[in-house]
Design an enzyme around this catalytic site. Sequence first.
Site, PDB file in Angstrom:
ATOM      1  CG  ASP A 140      -2.243   0.649   1.132  1.00 32.42           C
ATOM      2  OD1 ASP A 140      -2.152   1.567   0.306  1.00 32.42           O
ATOM      3  OD2 ASP A 140      -3.116   0.265   1.769  1.00 32.42           O
ATOM      4  CG  ASP A 188      -9.689   2.290  -0.081  1.00 38.38           C
ATOM      5  OD1 ASP A 188      -9.275   1.160  -0.646  1.00 38.38           O
ATOM      6  OD2 ASP A 188      -8.884   3.107   0.368  1.00 38.38           O
TER       7      ASP A 188
HETATM    8  C1  GLA Z   1      -5.985   1.838   2.279  1.00 33.06           C
HETATM    9  C2  GLA Z   1      -6.119   0.919   1.225  1.00 33.06           C
HETATM   10  C3  GLA Z   1      -7.272  -0.049   2.093  1.00 33.06           C
HETATM   11  C4  GLA Z   1      -6.571  -0.511   3.423  1.00 33.06           C
HETATM   12  C5  GLA Z   1      -6.227   0.791   4.041  1.00 33.06           C
HETATM   13  C6  GLA Z   1      -5.427   0.497   5.360  1.00 33.06           C
HETATM   14  O1  GLA Z   1      -6.772   3.078   2.249  1.00 33.06           O
HETATM   15  O2  GLA Z   1      -6.706   1.019   0.025  1.00 33.06           O
HETATM   16  O3  GLA Z   1      -7.654  -1.201   1.372  1.00 33.06           O
HETATM   17  O4  GLA Z   1      -5.591  -1.406   3.049  1.00 33.06           O
HETATM   18  O5  GLA Z   1      -5.194   1.533   3.312  1.00 33.06           O
HETATM   19  O6  GLA Z   1      -4.946   1.468   5.977  1.00 33.06           O
END
Ligand code: GLA
Length: 724
Positions: A475, A545
């Site tokens: 990430d 997301d």
């Molecule tokens: C990002 C990712 C999510 C999750 C969060 C965790 O927003 O896109 O899927 O992994 O971080 O903090």
Amino acid sequence: MITFNKSQQLFMLTGKNYTYAMYVNNYGYLRNVYYGEILPSCDNLMYMVDDIPVSFSPQPEEEVGRVFSVNDIPLEYSAYGRGDFRIPSAIIRSTNGSTICDLQYKSHFITKGAVKISGMPCARYGGETLTIVLIDKEKPVEVYLQYVVFDDCDVIVRNVVVKNIGNEPLYLDRIYSFCLDLPFGNFDLIKLQGAPAFERNVERCELSHGISTIQSLRGASSHMLNPFLALVEKVTTEQYGNAYGFNLIYSGSFAMHCERNMSDSVRVTGGIQDNASCIVVEPNDCFETPQATMVYSNEGIGGVSRQYADFIRAHIVCEKYVYKHRPIVVNNWESTYFDFDEEKILNFIKCAGKAKVDVFVMDDGWFGNRNDDTTSLGDWYINRSKLPNGLKTLAKACKEEGIGFGLWFEPEMVSKDSELFKLHPDWALGEPYRKRRKGRNQYVLDFSRKEVVDYVFTKMCDILDNNDICYIKWDMNRYICDAFSQNPLSSQQGDIMHRHILGVYNLAERLTTKYPNVFFEGCAGGGGRFDLGMLYYFPQIWASDLTDAYQRSKIQYGTSLAYPLSSISCHFTNSPNDRTKRLIPSTSRFAMASMGAYGYEFDLTKYSQKDFDEMHQYNEKYKNTERLILEGDLYRLASPFEKNMFCQIVVSKDKKTAYLVGLKCIDEPDYIDDRIRIYGLDDERIYYIDELNVSLSGKYLRTVGLVVRELGDFESFVWHFSAK
Ligand code: GLA
């Protein structure tokens, strides 16, 4: 194929469906001649070449009358300062301050294989490379234009290498990866614009006069504007017409410009973003730009997408994974966020076993003291207060359930509240005398420093070496500002953003090489870094997301313009959706998630046996169509940006099977015709459509189409086609 006709000084790049031609003109300039549909060899490509300049265009002093100007020919690469008034692709400054540069042909060579770019992702596996060397007679510089072509796809890959052949440094205030001048300009520009949790929306508008730019100053390719653009003729549709696509193999700050000139010709150029940047090339050193890709198709926007999908699968994504079954994961993020402990996770794993998925991925919150997003990034050791028995217990539990264990990392970041930052505050980007700006409570590690990348590499290896991990979600949750390196060895700061992304690539390269059996998925606050650079290391990327199937229909539709379905990571999630609170039937949530690399994000601990049984059916359904997602050709049939409906079909290369997903957005009165004309099938074959229990010819399906009726809001239809 690459050929050179010496008598005409003509270079030809030819693919299955395109011809690209350029020649060295009488004044020594490398000039584009043609880019488009493949032409018969009997045609003399030089017939229409005409270099007469318009008034006010500077021309060589020795010429009498108006005979030639660099301003009025389609150049293959244009440096600043000698009378080409279009946007320059290179601004090369000498120590005396001069930015004037005049690039002319010197020599060329053709080599087998795709050229490698050191320290950067690049097109690979097969190919042929043409290198054309340009020089400036008055400036000690050589510019190598590199063109890579492949037999099996119509994408041309380009980049530029600058060599300093003098005794003093050269300063690159701009060094783009490519330049293409097209002689006609009546185009529409298509871009993928968006925002966090609303990535890659399709926007089509007229390419007006002047410069249209897409760019990111954020240190990542970004949620806002993807480094992909297309130029299409006014009459071009999804299925028909001339279309050109462009994309960069780069994940950092970028810029791409389309300039429509007074003569209605168009220049497209782009590469590394150069606002506030400067790259220094020392004597005898070289600088290599990232690669850019270009594609031409006469099969509309869909043709560009299919060409890109073929190219990305064959020449960007790691061959070990590209056509392999993608693990169906269940991820705990949307169901627990940071609020979990060992008991909860063990319980979750048991349920993941019952759900018969392939991998359980433990998301954010397993390390340091991380219980919310304010701490611990950089402290890549186990959060013992949450997970007293470590990751081994969890990996073992996964094994007992017959599933793999996956883990979330955010390698490029450090929290202010972390052991790492306390120890090495200078490892975060930022000036020592100014407070840094934080994003999601975190700073960005200075990956231009080798010791920082080495440190993160070692820490990640510790976790990977000591635990049975088969999947990593990588990430990146903030953009970069305060781009200043406190590395005492960093003599200049003008290329920090670029060197940072080279550090990211370095870490990704080392980890993916050392752990070839670990599957990596990319992510950046959802889909904030969905680009070809990342796909080189990570076969798939979390698209957004936002997992609401209706919003996803737009995000996935837009993403599919430039990237293959198998690269788009999609999860079947809760209803009502966590973010939008929208209620969407499970059939539709499955249908939308099945148009990509499939997985789940549910609180399985609340599931009944009936729910698990339903999941088993969905798993099987997905597996039955997965080959099409991995290998097939995509035809977009209805755009949620234009209609009240999303519809796509993915067709096997032999056109024997196909899988179609449609989603009604908002229900409308019945008299609105929801006719879907189905492209991509073989006109001559008869197809049986399982769900409709009907057999129809490919031609009927394309011309008459099928009508979908009586669908309510967010209801879907899924059809399987098999040729008789
Ligand atoms: C990002 C990712 C999510 C999750 C969060 C965790 O927003 O896109 O899927 O992994 O971080 O903090």
